[in-house]
Design a protein around this motif. Structure first.
Motif: not given
Length: 141
Positions: A66-75, A91-100
């Motif tokens: 997974v690659n989170l490239t955009y979030s309207s919540e902010g960078k 699968s396990n759950i994972y927190d992914v930071k936008q732009g990482s």
């Protein structure tokens, strides 16, 4: 006679190459794709899902991405992701930071040889909707 032998040899080689191409093209191979996703993160930890894709592997170590490239919540904001199969987390759950960038994770064996989808929710309690987008892949090897 010699020209006739060359002609049949060439015809035979063409047939072998043609059969080889046809046979090879009927197989599918997993690879690291970038399948786009775009959906709304719902309020109050409600789940959102991508379209399903077939996870062909029988190896749980064949990672999904997974690659989170955009979030309207902010960078730099965070969304929580997992693989889902018919309403069950596989699968396990994972927190992914936008732009990482792209993140790669193992799946449960119950994800193998089945249709799965990318599940997501906001990583914190909010009463707002947020639009997210990026790329994912159900298997990368």
């Amino acid at each position: 006679m010699r020209n006739l032998a060359k002609k049949y040899f060439r015809l035979g080689m063409a047939a072998v190459v043609g059969i080889g191409i046809f046979t090879f093209s009927s197989f599918t191979f997993a690879r690291n794709d970038n399948v786009s996703f775009h959906f709304t993160l719902k309020p109050k930890y409600k789940n959102s899902y991508s379209a399903e894709r077939y996870r062909e592997t029988s190896n749980p170590k064949n990672k999904w991405k997974v690659n989170l490239t955009y979030s309207s919540e902010g960078k730099g904001t965070i969304a929580t992701f997992w693989l889902d199969k018919s309403g069950t987390r596989v699968s396990n759950i994972y927190d992914v930071k936008q732009g990482s960038g792209a993140h790669y994770y193992a799946a449960y064996s119950t994800a193998n040889k089945s249709y799965v989808r990318l599940g997501a929710e906001n990583n914190n309690y909010s009463t707002n909707n947020y639009t997210i987008a990026g790329y994912w892949d159900e298997e990368t090897d």
